[in-house]
Design a protein around this motif. Structure first.
Motif, PDB file in Angstrom:
ATOM      1  N   PRO A 183       1.178  13.016   2.547  1.00  0.00           N
ATOM      2  CA  PRO A 183       1.173  14.459   2.277  1.00  0.00           C
ATOM      3  C   PRO A 183      -0.081  14.852   1.496  1.00  0.00           C
ATOM      4  CG  PRO A 183       2.744  13.323   0.849  1.00  0.00           C
ATOM      5  CD  PRO A 183       2.280  12.326   1.848  1.00  0.00           C
ATOM      6  N   PRO A 184      -0.585  16.081   1.686  1.00  0.00           N
ATOM      7  CA  PRO A 184      -1.784  16.532   0.969  1.00  0.00           C
ATOM      8  C   PRO A 184      -1.587  16.469  -0.543  1.00  0.00           C
ATOM      9  CG  PRO A 184      -1.198  18.072   2.728  1.00  0.00           C
ATOM     10  CD  PRO A 184      -0.052  17.109   2.591  1.00  0.00           C
ATOM     11  N   SER A 185      -2.607  16.027  -1.253  1.00  0.00           N
ATOM     12  CA  SER A 185      -2.557  15.960  -2.713  1.00  0.00           C
ATOM     13  C   SER A 185      -3.960  15.724  -3.242  1.00  0.00           C
ATOM     14  CB  SER A 185      -1.628  14.841  -3.191  1.00  0.00           C
ATOM     15  OG  SER A 185      -2.163  13.569  -2.846  1.00  0.00           O
ATOM     16  N   GLU A 186      -4.126  15.924  -4.531  1.00  0.00           N
ATOM     17  CA  GLU A 186      -5.410  15.642  -5.175  1.00  0.00           C
ATOM     18  C   GLU A 186      -5.748  14.157  -5.053  1.00  0.00           C
ATOM     19  OE1 GLU A 186      -7.588  16.085  -9.550  1.00  0.00           O
ATOM     20  OE2 GLU A 186      -5.420  16.292  -9.359  1.00  0.00           O
TER      21      GLU A 186
ATOM     22  N   LEU B 183       2.233   9.984 -10.259  1.00  0.00           N
ATOM     23  CA  LEU B 183       2.659  10.652  -9.035  1.00  0.00           C
ATOM     24  C   LEU B 183       2.504   9.671  -7.880  1.00  0.00           C
ATOM     25  CD1 LEU B 183       3.542  13.352  -7.684  1.00  0.00           C
ATOM     26  CD2 LEU B 183       1.107  13.768  -7.266  1.00  0.00           C
ATOM     27  N   MET B 184       3.618   9.379  -7.198  1.00  0.00           N
ATOM     28  CA  MET B 184       3.584   8.437  -6.085  1.00  0.00           C
ATOM     29  C   MET B 184       2.996   9.105  -4.847  1.00  0.00           C
ATOM     30  SD  MET B 184       7.184   6.422  -6.648  1.00  0.00           S
ATOM     31  CE  MET B 184       8.045   7.846  -7.286  1.00  0.00           C
ATOM     32  N   LEU B 185       2.144   8.391  -4.144  1.00  0.00           N
ATOM     33  CA  LEU B 185       1.434   8.975  -3.002  1.00  0.00           C
ATOM     34  C   LEU B 185       2.376   9.372  -1.881  1.00  0.00           C
ATOM     35  CD1 LEU B 185      -1.760   6.745  -2.620  1.00  0.00           C
ATOM     36  CD2 LEU B 185      -1.465   8.855  -3.915  1.00  0.00           C
ATOM     37  N   THR B 186       3.421   8.587  -1.669  1.00  0.00           N
ATOM     38  CA  THR B 186       4.301   8.834  -0.520  1.00  0.00           C
ATOM     39  C   THR B 186       5.356   9.891  -0.817  1.00  0.00           C
ATOM     40  OG1 THR B 186       5.521   6.876  -1.245  1.00  0.00           O
ATOM     41  CG2 THR B 186       4.019   6.621   0.612  1.00  0.00           C
ATOM     42  N   HIS B 187       6.161   9.674  -1.854  1.00  0.00           N
ATOM     43  CA  HIS B 187       7.310  10.553  -2.089  1.00  0.00           C
ATOM     44  C   HIS B 187       6.984  11.765  -2.959  1.00  0.00           C
ATOM     45  CE1 HIS B 187       9.037   6.388  -1.533  1.00  0.00           C
ATOM     46  NE2 HIS B 187       9.541   7.055  -0.522  1.00  0.00           N
TER      47      HIS B 187
ATOM     48  N   PHE C 234       0.824  -1.212   0.000  1.00  0.00           N
ATOM     49  CA  PHE C 234       0.000   0.000   0.000  1.00  0.00           C
ATOM     50  C   PHE C 234       0.858   1.262   0.000  1.00  0.00           C
ATOM     51  CE2 PHE C 234       0.333  -1.679   4.333  1.00  0.00           C
ATOM     52  CZ  PHE C 234       0.908  -0.620   5.009  1.00  0.00           C
ATOM     53  N   MET C 235       2.142   1.122   0.376  1.00  0.00           N
ATOM     54  CA  MET C 235       3.049   2.271   0.323  1.00  0.00           C
ATOM     55  C   MET C 235       3.615   2.490  -1.075  1.00  0.00           C
ATOM     56  SD  MET C 235       5.110   1.891   3.953  1.00  0.00           S
ATOM     57  CE  MET C 235       5.113   0.098   4.065  1.00  0.00           C
ATOM     58  N   HIS C 236       3.333   1.551  -1.992  1.00  0.00           N
ATOM     59  CA  HIS C 236       3.837   1.637  -3.368  1.00  0.00           C
ATOM     60  C   HIS C 236       2.662   1.831  -4.333  1.00  0.00           C
ATOM     61  CE1 HIS C 236       7.987  -0.487  -2.753  1.00  0.00           C
ATOM     62  NE2 HIS C 236       7.717   0.381  -1.811  1.00  0.00           N
ATOM     63  N   VAL C 237       1.948   2.907  -4.145  1.00  0.00           N
ATOM     64  CA  VAL C 237       0.790   3.209  -4.989  1.00  0.00           C
ATOM     65  C   VAL C 237       1.025   4.550  -5.678  1.00  0.00           C
ATOM     66  CG1 VAL C 237      -1.671   3.790  -4.968  1.00  0.00           C
ATOM     67  CG2 VAL C 237      -0.843   1.829  -3.670  1.00  0.00           C
ATOM     68  N   ALA C 238       0.635   4.612  -6.955  1.00  0.00           N
ATOM     69  CA  ALA C 238       0.804   5.851  -7.720  1.00  0.00           C
ATOM     70  C   ALA C 238      -0.430   6.079  -8.595  1.00  0.00           C
ATOM     71  CB  ALA C 238       2.058   5.774  -8.591  1.00  0.00           C
ATOM     72  N   ARG C 239      -0.614   7.332  -8.976  1.00  0.00           N
ATOM     73  CA  ARG C 239      -1.785   7.705  -9.798  1.00  0.00           C
ATOM     74  C   ARG C 239      -1.329   8.495 -11.018  1.00  0.00           C
ATOM     75  NH1 ARG C 239      -4.626  12.647  -9.058  1.00  0.00           N
ATOM     76  NH2 ARG C 239      -6.456  12.753 -10.411  1.00  0.00           N
ATOM     77  N   ASP C 240      -1.910   8.164 -12.166  1.00  0.00           N
ATOM     78  CA  ASP C 240      -1.643   8.888 -13.399  1.00  0.00           C
ATOM     79  C   ASP C 240      -2.378  10.226 -13.316  1.00  0.00           C
ATOM     80  OD1 ASP C 240      -1.188   9.804 -15.923  1.00  0.00           O
ATOM     81  OD2 ASP C 240      -2.313   8.245 -16.965  1.00  0.00           O
TER      82      ASP C 240
ATOM     83  N   LEU D  29      -9.069   9.699  -2.615  1.00  0.00           N
ATOM     84  CA  LEU D  29      -9.142   8.514  -1.754  1.00  0.00           C
ATOM     85  C   LEU D  29      -9.959   8.796  -0.496  1.00  0.00           C
ATOM     86  CD1 LEU D  29      -5.451   7.283  -2.106  1.00  0.00           C
ATOM     87  CD2 LEU D  29      -7.484   6.121  -2.969  1.00  0.00           C
ATOM     88  N   GLN D  30      -9.852  10.019   0.033  1.00  0.00           N
ATOM     89  CA  GLN D  30     -10.637  10.363   1.230  1.00  0.00           C
ATOM     90  C   GLN D  30     -12.131  10.310   0.932  1.00  0.00           C
ATOM     91  OE1 GLN D  30      -9.319  11.196   4.544  1.00  0.00           O
ATOM     92  NE2 GLN D  30     -11.440  10.531   4.756  1.00  0.00           N
ATOM     93  N   GLU D  31     -12.524  10.760  -0.255  1.00  0.00           N
ATOM     94  CA  GLU D  31     -13.934  10.680  -0.653  1.00  0.00           C
ATOM     95  C   GLU D  31     -14.398   9.229  -0.728  1.00  0.00           C
ATOM     96  OE1 GLU D  31     -14.733  12.804  -4.230  1.00  0.00           O
ATOM     97  OE2 GLU D  31     -13.939  14.704  -3.484  1.00  0.00           O
TER      98      GLU D  31
END
Length: 279
Positions: A253-256, A190-194, A176-182, A261-263
């Motif tokens: 970190p905050p991101s789109e 864009l990777m969620l963590t870094h 789950f720490m290795h997730v990214a979104r186009d 995901l929060q929604e």
């Protein structure tokens, strides 16, 4: 470096491998039985719960062994890509690796009957026979460990929709720490963590394909290879929201992507509460 040690401890904590005192938890002790990186060990153990152990053993062996794709000689690159596409699975690279391993195992088992050696077969398909042989040995060792510590080993069910979902759940349990979104629809992930942007590695089955998934789980991120992510499979935000530890998600970190995901989490929360009440 101290920062690396702290990051490693934090990752182990996210994986539930540590107790409140910073020692290995009971789950962490079981994870340490496997000669694998922690995320992969967690995914393998999760596969016992999701009943996809046979498939997860193959994935763990294939990503631990050296790269099975040979570098094509000059002038044969398109032929090699055409060969590799024959093994491609729409769900992603982890599933493609299962296809390759199963084909290699079938050829090895029937080589004496059909007269086609594994070495010749690998050569014809631009695959590394030593790498696949090592994957077979690693898989056997992992299977032996599972049986030694008396964990359940489910029967092969590769190919069904239910099994594919189980594999995704097992992978997400550890990665789950290795997730990214186009973020722009053109393969810039864009990777969620870094918060770094990466592209798909050329060996990915999604590379240069017509359909680029929006959300992916990746096995490895490489800065040296033009910020690329390797061994990539598609996931859904709903599945991520279902399996991600809340204390990990709250530290992102905050991101789109996090807002999306929060929604999803907010939408799933009432249903989860009802299930808990029923339990």
């Amino acid at each position: 470096a101290p920062e690396s040690l702290m990051q490693a401890l934090e990752d182990l904590d996210y994986l539930a491998a540590l107790d409140n005192d910073g020692n290995l938890s009971e789950f962490g002790i079981i994870m340490s039985e496997f000669p694998l990186e922690p995320q992969l060990s967690k995914s393998l153990l999760a596969s016992c719960e999701f009943e996809c152990v046979d498939e997860m053993l193959t994935i763990a062996a294939m990503v631990t062994a050296p790269n099975c794709f040979l570098q094509a000689p000059p002038g044969t690159e398109e032929i090699a890509l055409s060969c590799w596409r024959r093994f491609s699975h729409p769900a992603g690279d982890h599933f493609t690796l299962i296809n390759i391993f199963n084909a290699f195992r079938d050829v090895s088992a029937s080589s004496t009957d059909q007269g086609c050696s594994p070495e010749r077969w690998c050569q014809d398909w631009f695959l590394s026979c030593p790498a696949l042989g090592m994957a077979r040995a690693i898989r056997a060792e992992l299977l032996h460990t599972l049986r030694r510590i008396e964990l359940p080993v489910s029967q092969p069910r590769f190919g069904s929709t239910e099994n594919a979902l189980s594999i995704q759940r097992a992978l997400l349990s550890g990665y789950f720490m290795h997730v990214a979104r186009d973020v722009d629809g053109s393969g810039n992930y864009l990777m969620l963590t870094h918060r770094q942007v990466a592209q798909l590695h050329p060996s990915s089955s999604y590379h240069n394909s017509r359909r680029v998934p929006e959300w992916v789980l990746f096995h490895e991120f490489s800065i040296s290879e033009d910020n690329s992510i390797r061994v990539v499979s598609e996931i859904s935000p709903n599945l991520f929201a279902e399996l991600v530890p809340q204390y990990y998600f709250s530290n992102l970190p905050p991101s789109e992507s996090k807002d999306i995901l929060q929604e999803v989490i907010n939408h799933l929360a009432p249903a989860s509460a009802r299930k808990e009440e029923q339990k």
